[in-house]
Design an enzyme around this catalytic site. Structure first.
Site, PDB file in Angstrom:
ATOM      1  N   LYS A 148     -13.099  -3.993  -3.323  1.00  0.00           N
ATOM      2  CA  LYS A 148     -13.930  -2.809  -3.060  1.00  0.00           C
ATOM      3  C   LYS A 148     -13.337  -1.548  -3.654  1.00  0.00           C
ATOM      4  O   LYS A 148     -14.033  -0.682  -4.131  1.00  0.00           O
ATOM      5  CB  LYS A 148     -13.956  -2.547  -1.542  1.00  0.00           C
ATOM      6  CG  LYS A 148     -14.986  -3.227  -0.749  1.00  0.00           C
ATOM      7  CD  LYS A 148     -14.937  -2.666   0.670  1.00  0.00           C
ATOM      8  CE  LYS A 148     -14.442  -3.669   1.666  1.00  0.00           C
ATOM      9  NZ  LYS A 148     -13.162  -3.458   2.256  1.00  0.00           N
ATOM     10  N   LYS A 206      -7.783  -9.840  -8.012  1.00  0.00           N
ATOM     11  CA  LYS A 206      -8.869 -10.054  -7.049  1.00  0.00           C
ATOM     12  C   LYS A 206      -9.961  -8.996  -7.209  1.00  0.00           C
ATOM     13  O   LYS A 206      -9.656  -7.823  -7.419  1.00  0.00           O
ATOM     14  CB  LYS A 206      -8.260  -9.965  -5.637  1.00  0.00           C
ATOM     15  CG  LYS A 206      -9.194 -10.306  -4.520  1.00  0.00           C
ATOM     16  CD  LYS A 206      -8.510 -10.123  -3.166  1.00  0.00           C
ATOM     17  CE  LYS A 206      -8.734  -8.724  -2.648  1.00  0.00           C
ATOM     18  NZ  LYS A 206      -8.878  -8.623  -1.196  1.00  0.00           N
ATOM     19  N   LYS A 257       0.832  -1.216   0.000  1.00  0.00           N
ATOM     20  CA  LYS A 257       0.000   0.000   0.000  1.00  0.00           C
ATOM     21  C   LYS A 257       0.861   1.258   0.000  1.00  0.00           C
ATOM     22  O   LYS A 257       0.510   2.248  -0.625  1.00  0.00           O
ATOM     23  CB  LYS A 257      -0.964   0.006   1.198  1.00  0.00           C
ATOM     24  CG  LYS A 257      -2.087  -1.015   1.065  1.00  0.00           C
ATOM     25  CD  LYS A 257      -3.254  -0.699   1.998  1.00  0.00           C
ATOM     26  CE  LYS A 257      -4.417  -1.642   1.751  1.00  0.00           C
ATOM     27  NZ  LYS A 257      -5.532  -1.436   2.679  1.00  0.00           N
TER      28      LYS A 257
HETATM   29  P1  ATP Z   1     -10.032  -3.085  -0.233  1.00  0.00           P
HETATM   30  O1  ATP Z   1     -10.226  -2.916  -1.720  1.00  0.00           O
HETATM   31  O2  ATP Z   1     -10.548  -1.922   0.569  1.00  0.00           O
HETATM   32  O3  ATP Z   1      -8.643  -3.522   0.148  1.00  0.00           O
HETATM   33  P2  ATP Z   1     -11.242  -5.681  -0.317  1.00  0.00           P
HETATM   34  O4  ATP Z   1     -12.507  -5.733  -1.091  1.00  0.00           O
HETATM   35  O5  ATP Z   1     -10.023  -6.205  -1.009  1.00  0.00           O
HETATM   36  O6  ATP Z   1     -10.994  -4.249   0.223  1.00  0.00           O
HETATM   37  P3  ATP Z   1     -11.028  -6.390   2.485  1.00  0.00           P
HETATM   38  O7  ATP Z   1     -11.788  -5.329   3.212  1.00  0.00           O
HETATM   39  O8  ATP Z   1      -9.535  -6.353   2.523  1.00  0.00           O
HETATM   40  O9  ATP Z   1     -11.538  -6.512   0.982  1.00  0.00           O
HETATM   41  O10 ATP Z   1     -11.477  -7.818   3.002  1.00  0.00           O
HETATM   42  C1  ATP Z   1     -12.622  -8.105   3.732  1.00  0.00           C
HETATM   43  C2  ATP Z   1     -12.812  -9.608   3.721  1.00  0.00           C
HETATM   44  O11 ATP Z   1     -13.260 -10.027   2.424  1.00  0.00           O
HETATM   45  C3  ATP Z   1     -11.521 -10.390   3.991  1.00  0.00           C
HETATM   46  O12 ATP Z   1     -11.837 -11.516   4.778  1.00  0.00           O
HETATM   47  C4  ATP Z   1     -11.069 -10.815   2.618  1.00  0.00           C
HETATM   48  O13 ATP Z   1     -10.297 -11.983   2.626  1.00  0.00           O
HETATM   49  C5  ATP Z   1     -12.407 -11.034   1.896  1.00  0.00           C
HETATM   50  N1  ATP Z   1     -12.274 -10.776   0.461  1.00  0.00           N
HETATM   51  C6  ATP Z   1     -11.960  -9.591  -0.111  1.00  0.00           C
HETATM   52  N2  ATP Z   1     -11.975  -9.685  -1.439  1.00  0.00           N
HETATM   53  C7  ATP Z   1     -12.278 -10.969  -1.731  1.00  0.00           C
HETATM   54  C8  ATP Z   1     -12.423 -11.695  -2.962  1.00  0.00           C
HETATM   55  N3  ATP Z   1     -12.274 -11.114  -4.119  1.00  0.00           N
HETATM   56  N4  ATP Z   1     -12.738 -12.993  -2.888  1.00  0.00           N
HETATM   57  C9  ATP Z   1     -12.920 -13.597  -1.701  1.00  0.00           C
HETATM   58  N5  ATP Z   1     -12.789 -12.976  -0.513  1.00  0.00           N
HETATM   59  C10 ATP Z   1     -12.467 -11.673  -0.519  1.00  0.00           C
END
Ligand code: ATP
Ligand code: LTN
Length: 334
Positions: free
Chosen positions: A203, A200, A119
């Site tokens: 969000k 992946k 990050k």
């Molecule tokens: P950001 O974009 O803000 O980093 P994110 O969508 O990648 O957020 P996190 O807030 O880091 O998600 O993760 C919240 C939960 O959702 C964690 O347990 C993470 O492992 C799960 N998660 C996030 N993205 C995925 C995905 N694409 N598939 C499965 N699980 C996910």
């Protein structure tokens, strides 16, 4: 103490950052897992809003996303009678505990966190909180003496750091914390971006076409699935390496319907990509339609405030006791 409607012995705690409306990836990879676990564990589930501000957030949007995430948790099946749902920033003891832990964490160990390296390399104007983020996460966990921390694989290193912090503190000051274990959901639940299926679904992704958010309009969701990147081979077979787009859609279909990959491959053996995508879109929109109905029924109700107000008293009391214990051990008392 609030009586949860179940008899359990082990405790879990987890949180999601309100850094945007949660995605189908968050739902499949994290929330569905929590819904399953709520039957077997005493669960603390919170909104990690203080973690969200380690990167820039627009305040009005952040405010909305916090409440919205509480409503989405409930709409997705996280039962307030089986879980203690709360907002991290409403419990000031997390930050207090975090400071005491910060002063007991070697700088070198924190410097090895790969999420920080990732990050911080994207924006060299980052704040100090991005660096100390994992210690606040350790505070979230250690305050409640939990057994397991359900997280994605990307957070495993932070849970390991939490264990090290706890072991070191216990050694230096005497038994204070329970040592938690990470609980990693099994492989196959990682949902990929629809446009770039080797990345992946996230969000905070820049391209909205690759991401399904739980509050997206249902027609838009359908369109996104229909235009998901696939390949030219026309076979509905699970092969992550050579067919990442189709494999991702199979994963999505499997996670929602509960069918196995083999069953799905057999069922769609003689169908084309268009028909397959249509059926993926059908199951996804049906699932999300139900979530949205429940969401809009509660987002403006008092129910959310009642739950949060009741729970914050419970969690403040627990974290306060842990904070006082830590202060005494460290020597911070009159
Ligand atoms: P950001 O974009 O803000 O980093 P994110 O969508 O990648 O957020 P996190 O807030 O880091 O998600 O993760 C919240 C939960 O959702 C964690 O347990 C993470 O492992 C799960 N998660 C996030 N993205 C995925 C995905 N694409 N598939 C499965 N699980 C996910
Ligand atoms: N860092 C986590 C969110 C998070 C968390 C926690 C998860 C903050 N504190 C404590 C489990 C336990 C994330 O970004 N997914």
């Amino acid at each position: 103490m609030k009586e949860l409607s179940k008899t359990v012995t082990k405790t879990i705690l987890t949180g999601i950052q309100p850094s945007g409306v949660i995605t189908l990836g968050n739902y499949i990879g994290a929330i569905k897992q929590m819904v399953k676990m709520q039957e077997e564990f005493k669960s603390y589930i919170f909104i990690a809003d203080m973690h969200a501000i380690t990167v820039p957030q627009e305040s009005n949007l952040l405010h909305e996303n916090i409440r919205s995430l509480v409503a989405l948790y409930i709409a997705c099946g996280i039962d307030p009678n089986k879980n203690i749902i709360f907002i991290q920033s409403e419990n000031e003891y997390h930050a207090n505990i975090s400071w005491l832990l910060e002063c007991n964490t070697p700088f070198g160990e924190l410097s090895r966190m790969t999420q920080f390296k990732d990050k911080s390399s994207k924006n060299n104007n980052f704040c100090a909180g991005l660096f100390t983020y994992p210690i606040l996460m350790a505070a979230d966990i250690l305050a409640y003496d939990v057994d397991f921390v359900p997280v994605g694989i990307d957070q495993k290193q932070h849970v390991e750091l939490t264990r090290n912090i706890a072991i070191r503190f216990n050694k230096k000051y005497g038994e204070t914390f329970k040592i938690p274990d990470a609980y990693i959901a099994k492989e196959g639940t990682k949902i990929m971006d629809l446009i770039n299926p080797i990345k992946k679904m996230s969000k905070s992704s820049e391209n909205p076409k690759g991401v399904i958010r739980l509050l997206d309009n249902l027609d838009d969701i359908r369109k996104k699935i229909m235009s998901a990147t696939t390949d030219s081979d026309c076979k509905i077979i699970y092969d992550i390496e050579n067919k990442p787009g189709i494999s991702n859609l199979i994963n999505i279909y499997a996670s929602i319907t509960g069918q196995s990959i083999k069953e799905i491959e057999n069922y769609f053996a003689n169908q084309n990509y268009g028909e397959f995508k249509k059926q993926v879109a059908d199951v996804v929109t049906r699932e999300i339609e139900g979530i949205q109905k429940r969401y809009y029924a509660i987002i403006n109700s008092n129910e959310i405030d009642n739950i949060l107000s009741e729970n914050i008293n419970i969690v403040r009391e627990i974290a306060k006791n842990k904070f006082i214990t830590m202060k005494r051990k460290i020597g911070l008392y009159r």
